[in-house]
Design an enzyme around this catalytic site. Structure first.
Site, short mmCIF file in Angstrom:
data_model
loop_
_atom_site.label_atom_id
_atom_site.label_comp_id
_atom_site.label_asym_id
_atom_site.label_seq_id
_atom_site.Cartn_x
_atom_site.Cartn_y
_atom_site.Cartn_z
CB SER A 133 -32.48 56.96 87.07
OG SER A 133 -33.41 56.07 87.67
CD GLU A 246 -28.44 47.62 90.81
OE1 GLU A 246 -29.33 48.28 91.36
OE2 GLU A 246 -27.30 48.08 90.56
CD GLN A 283 -65.37 31.45 77.49
OE1 GLN A 283 -65.99 32.50 77.31
NE2 GLN A 283 -65.40 30.43 76.62
CD GLU A 371 -41.11 55.11 83.51
OE1 GLU A 371 -42.31 54.78 83.50
OE2 GLU A 371 -40.32 54.82 84.46
#
Length: 383
Positions: A133, A246, A283, A371
């Site tokens: 990144s 994107e 339940q 992150e």
């Protein structure tokens, strides 16, 4: 709630996409998964059906329709069908805008007709073994040699890496003081057959097996100056401009995947029995389904609002990051909980919930990790 963001034209396009998937993708996808790659014929079929280059001007063979909602329809239907190998969303929504907004007229005439017909399959190469990144860590370099660059370096995790005929490569072209970090990066288009351009192995992933993902290497590749996309040393600006779409496209598939796996799980617990009665009568199961349905409904409302904003040209990077983070983390969480509700059968590859679990895991990673999304949002609020 009835969705109100689509028109009758979008609804008609959705039927076209479903017909295409039923005829050209679903009958072959299991084989593609085993092969680790889709047939090029599928791309040509998508081109004939008008699914490629929807936003590309008609003069280049495209649909001439910049409305992002057509991309939303494609993303939703491909996700719901479980067709992860044919990366039309990557081609149209992520790479397409670079070509339509940055390419010169000569480049558009050279590349866009094949882009729309399926004869030219595209990829974008940013990630490197040592840089994900963080674009500042990119080490692929391009040295200026007058009328061309000499490109050297390597990329990894490149979707469409094996099939791609045209790869947009992020490389360092600025080597002077003041061009450090992300400031000296450019977009260079590398084409199939260029000497020194090699593809490594088709990477063995835990999911999306039909999607070819490769390592790419560049050894003294001669890239003509005419293959510069956009401005020299302007890649960071170009990348930031297109990242909102994107990330929204990834969010669109994220909520569609969550809704789809929840729907099939809801049907499963109605039929599956334990202790002499359907799971749906317990339940705890009802509470699980209720929680996931509510989370999906709330997320759907936000994503549809982001789609509307983006279609009007108003979606900013912060809200796109919110959409990407929230929808993909929801997708991961819902897939995990739905697999649990399937019990042992959920761990069997033949069940769609297992494929949804493995295929979707990458969603919180590519396009910017969760992150990184939080960092973008946090900086905007606390700067």
């Amino acid at each position: 709630m009835k969705r109100e963001i689509f028109t009758s034209d979008h609804d008609a396009f959705r039927e076209t996409v479903r017909t295409f998937l039923a005829k050209e993708a679903l009958p072959h996808h299991e084989r593609w998964e085993k092969a680790g790659i889709v047939d090029r014929e599928a791309w040509l079929a998508a081109g004939r059906q008008g699914l490629l280059g929807v936003a590309v001007p008609e003069e280049f063979g495209g649909g001439g329709e910049p409305d992002f909602r057509y991309g939303v329809v494609l993303g939703e239907e491909f996700t719901r069908a479980g067709v992860s190998g044919l990366a039309i969303g990557l081609h149209n929504d992520i790479i397409g805008p670079y070509l339509t907004s940055l390419a010169t007229d000569e480049q558009k005439h050279r590349w866009l007709p094949g882009f729309c017909s399926g004869e030219i399959i595209t990829a974008i190469a940013m990630t490197e073994p040592g840089a994900g990144s963080d674009l500042q860590g990119i080490r692929t370099t391009a040295a200026d040699h007058g009328d061309h660059w000499i490109l050297n370096g390597s990329k990894t995790f490149i979707s469409n890496g094996i099939l791609a005929d045209l790869v947009i490569v992020v490389a360092r072209t600025g080597h002077e003081p003041g061009q450090e970090g992300a400031k000296g990066l450019s977009l260079l288009v590398v084409e199939r057959g260029m000497p020194g351009f090699e593809r490594g192995r088709n990477l063995d992933k835990i999911g999306q097996h039909a999607q070819d993902t490769a390592e790419l290497s560049f050894s003294d590749v001669r890239v003509p100056k005419s293959n510069l996309l956009g401005g020299e040393n302007q890649a960071f600006l170009h990348l930031m401009t297109n990242l909102a779409q994107e990330r929204l496209a990834i969010a669109v598939s994220g909520i569609a995947a969550a809704e789809s796996v929840l729907e099939l799980t809801t049907e499963y617990v109605k039929q599956r029995e334990a202790f002499g009665r359907p799971l749906a009568k317990l339940q705890h199961i009802r509470f699980e389904i209720a929680e996931m349905a509510t989370e999906c409904a709330v997320t759907r409302s936000f994503i549809d609002r982001c789609i509307t904003e983006h279609s009007a040209g108003g979606l900013d990077a912060v809200h796109a990051s919110m959409a990407k983070w929230w929808a993909t983390e929801l997708q991961k969480r819902v897939a995990d909980r739905c697999l649990q509700l399937h019990g042992g059968y959920g761990y069997m590859a033949e069940y769609r919930v297992a494929k949804a679990f493995t295929d979707g895991r990458i969603q919180t990673i590519y396009g910017g990790t969760t992150e990184i999304m939080k960092e973008i949002i946090g900086r905007s609020l606390l700067a």
